[in-house]
Design an enzyme around this catalytic site. Structure first.
Site, PDB file in Angstrom:
ATOM      1  N   CYS A 194     -34.728 -11.231  67.577  1.00  0.00           N
ATOM      2  CA  CYS A 194     -35.737 -11.199  68.349  1.00  0.00           C
ATOM      3  C   CYS A 194     -36.194 -12.463  69.343  1.00  0.00           C
ATOM      4  CB  CYS A 194     -37.279 -10.834  67.661  1.00  0.00           C
ATOM      5  SG  CYS A 194     -36.705  -9.287  66.350  1.00  0.00           S
ATOM      6  N   LEU A 209     -35.605  -6.978  68.938  1.00  0.00           N
ATOM      7  CA  LEU A 209     -34.447  -6.023  68.931  1.00  0.00           C
ATOM      8  C   LEU A 209     -34.563  -5.244  67.343  1.00  0.00           C
ATOM      9  CD1 LEU A 209     -31.617  -5.038  70.034  1.00  0.00           C
ATOM     10  CD2 LEU A 209     -30.787  -7.490  68.905  1.00  0.00           C
ATOM     11  N   GLU A 217     -33.292 -12.847  60.452  1.00  0.00           N
ATOM     12  CA  GLU A 217     -32.927 -11.601  59.055  1.00  0.00           C
ATOM     13  C   GLU A 217     -33.311 -12.442  58.033  1.00  0.00           C
ATOM     14  OE1 GLU A 217     -32.772  -8.644  59.519  1.00  0.00           O
ATOM     15  OE2 GLU A 217     -32.024  -8.239  61.516  1.00  0.00           O
ATOM     16  N   ASP A 249     -38.177  -6.892  56.640  1.00  0.00           N
ATOM     17  CA  ASP A 249     -38.062  -8.250  56.057  1.00  0.00           C
ATOM     18  C   ASP A 249     -39.104  -8.953  56.403  1.00  0.00           C
ATOM     19  OD1 ASP A 249     -36.786  -8.049  58.530  1.00  0.00           O
ATOM     20  OD2 ASP A 249     -35.195  -9.539  57.968  1.00  0.00           O
TER      21      ASP A 249
END
Length: 632
Positions: free
Chosen positions: A2, A51, A77, A100
């Site tokens: 992102c 994304l 992530e 997450d």
């Protein structure tokens, strides 16, 4: 993967201009084409482009805690988010999503700034705590994900995943920093925390920003992680060979969690082949692999990639590209936002383009050369270090310094006669010698090229300060560990990870790097140097450990890497472009170079008396950036 952006006012009760923040966020749409989100409150605005990778339906950002008092925007992530979530649930936190991102919110509530110690991942996130009136921004330990920030003349902190995000703000500083130019012409990139513009910065890897509304009036970054440089090597050969593959396999396994198609880059070299081999052993379905080839044999590795693809029966995708891929050169200036001279960015951009046709997430083999001493320059540095250790510095400096000045740059001569850089390096300290050997333009070359006015602007600054600052307060007994440390603090984040992030995000592709798992890096950094560099063989212990998994051709052939024929390009098909840019109005207006010396350098390269390809390419990319600036 992102993009994030934000505006924070040091002035209490100030209204954030929503249109400006939305314009900033729109500039990074390529990083997150699936979704966007905003949070606005008194003196704070946060923005996000998404994304979608994990929790496709419930992962919309910003994400809040149970009461809505804590909000986060996040790029990256957290690979161990499930175990952290389980721990937080036991401590009484309730979750609304399976993403997450929500883990970060509750980790902040529970542990505050110490939350970063719990995360294994690649990340940049910004948390606003409305109860405490605190802003917390953190970057991952190795620096896989980027963040730029600046304080404007209106006393606002602006930040975003790319420099182009900040440039949308009307008060973003825009004066070029001469010190950044000096660093760029030395290294080929602008090292963290500097940026091309004065008073614009990059948050360094393993650092965070923590601000309290009404109390803090300036941005001070805090380091929360560093390589274990103080710890002595303790692993013996048997331990390394027994543990290396299992530890690396664990890092790969953590990075296989995805709700979208996932694959791997495969060049056929040691590192990417290792990742594909272990990935294939960890999942039942065939791995998807992606390679690019070049239309000239000496630059083409596809046969070696095919060996691995055949052995592990991957769904292998290959595209052959024109080695004279000039269309991308102007595009790269826009992708990287500031001068960037690593020519392997061109094939990296293309392989990301190929991969995105087949997957949304791709595993990469980056990191192996830095961790396990795979670069040829490490071997050369140790050879020079032997000479330096035998002659006192007080004698070395004047004798070899003089030889380095007098000896000609003999690129046309046989290898054993090309001693100028070696003489210079032997007369220097170990760290300055390493900088000299890997410089795009050495200090003596830069000083010849600079105009008088630019030298005055530098006020005595030179890029040796980059390495001096990285090593401040540290003393290395092992010269190989010292240069590996320097590469991690400068080259890894400023060059390698910048290259991969921008090239992949330009195609909305997420890239994960198992060898940069921080627990793996901490373990591997303590590997004895004589196991990494053994009998002239770089990455010796890694290669030995991989023998049951890969062929000898993949492990022990000569390293190729993503090469392009710069010297030939700049004499042939790029000659006119190079000449136009070197002597353009943009270069003249910047007043960095002595035009006569620049002309001499250009002519020597064209005549073949000297190979100035690295320096000329570096100046070419700077010139293209300056032309872009002049058009504003």
């Amino acid at each position: 993967m992102c993009g994030i952006a934000g505006i924070f006012s040091f002035n209490q009760n100030e209204t954030i201009d929503q249109n400006i923040l939305k314009k900033m966020n729109d500039a990074q749409q390529h990083r997150g084409p699936n979704d966007e989100g905003y949070h606005f409150d008194t003196s704070i605005g946060l923005a996000h482009r998404r994304l979608s990778i994990i929790d496709l339906s419930g992962g919309h950002q910003p994400i809040y805690n149970e009461t809505g008092d804590v909000v986060v925007v996040f790029n990256g992530e957290i690979y161990n988010f499930q175990s952290i979530a389980d721990e937080l649930k036991q401590l009484g936190h309730s979750f609304k999503t399976h993403s997450d991102t929500e883990t970060i919110v509750h980790a902040w509530e529970e542990w505050g700034v110490k939350c970063v110690d719990h995360f294994n991942g690649m990340f940049v996130f910004a948390i606003w705590d409305n109860i405490k009136k605190e802003l917390f921004i953190a970057r991952d330990r190795i620096g896989e994900k980027p963040l730029h920030y600046a304080v404007t003349s209106e006393n606002q902190l602006i930040f975003g995943s790319e420099l182009k995000v900040l440039k949308q703000h009307p008060h973003c500083p825009s004066q070029i920093d001469p010190r950044a130019i000096e660093d760029y012409l030395t290294l080929g990139y602008i090292p963290d925390p500097k940026c091309i513009y004065k008073n614009v910065y990059k948050l360094e890897a393993g650092h965070y920003i923590h601000l309290k509304q009404g109390k803090d009036t300036e941005v001070i970054t805090q380091e929360y992680w560093d390589l274990p440089w103080q710890e002595t090597s303790y692993l013996d050969k048997t331990e390394v060979e027994e543990e290396l593959i299992e530890r690396l396999k664990k890092a790969v396994d953590l990075r296989l969690v995805s709700e979208v198609p996932l694959g791997a880059f495969l060049s056929g070299g040691v590192d990417s082949s290792a990742i594909v081999a272990l990935m294939s052993q960890l999942q039942e379905q065939a791995a998807t692999t992606c390679s690019i080839g070049f239309d000239v044999p000496e630059f083409n590795e596809t046969d070696f990639a095919q060996i691995v693809a055949d052995r592990y029966k991957t769904n292998h995708n290959v595209e052959v590209v024109d080695h004279e891929d000039f269309e991308l050169i102007n595009e790269l200036t826009k992708v990287y936002d500031e001068p960037y001279a690593d020519s392997s960015a061109l094939p990296t951009y293309r392989v990301c383009e190929v991969a995105r046709k087949h997957v949304t997430v791709c595993l990469s083999g980056d990191g192996g050369d830095e961790i396990f001493a795979g670069y040829r320059r490490y071997k050369l540095h140790l050879q020079e270090e032997k000479a330096r250790s035998k002659i006192p510095y007080a004698l070395r400096r004047p004798v070899f310094g003089t030889l380095g000045k007098l000896y000609p740059k003999a690129d046309w001569a046989p290898q054993f006669l090309r001693a100028k850089t070696t003489f210079q390096s032997i007369g220097m300290s170990s760290s300055h010698a390493y900088l000299n050997s890997m410089s795009k333009l050495r200090a003596d070359e830069r000083q010849k090229l600079y105009s008088k006015s630019f030298k005055q602007k530098l006020k005595g600054y030179d890029s040796r300060a980059v390495f001096d600052e990285a090593l401040a307060g540290k003393e290395f007994k092992d010269p190989l560990k010292m240069v590996q440390y320097l590469d991690f603090k400068t080259w890894m984040t400023g060059d390698i990870l910048t290259k991969v992030d921008r090239a992949s995000m330009a195609h909305a592709l997420e890239v994960r790097v198992p060898m940069l798992d921080h627990t793996f890096v901490e373990w591997a950094f303590k590997t004895p140097s004589n196991l990494n560099l053994a009998k002239g063989e770089g990455k010796a212990c890694l290669k030995k450990s991989l023998e049951p998994h890969l062929s000898e051709d993949n492990l022990y052939r000569k390293k190729m890497g993503f090469r392009i024929p710069l010297a030939q390009w700049l004499k042939g098909p790029l000659k006119e472009k190079l000449e136009r840019v070197l002597f353009s109005d943009a270069i003249k207006a910047a007043d960095i170079f002595d035009s006569k010396q620049l002309r001499k350098m250009f002519k020597q390269h064209q005549d073949g008396t000297s190979d100035h390809s690295a320096g000329l390419w570096t100046i070419l990319m700077l010139g293209l950036f300056l032309e872009q600036e002049l058009k504003k």
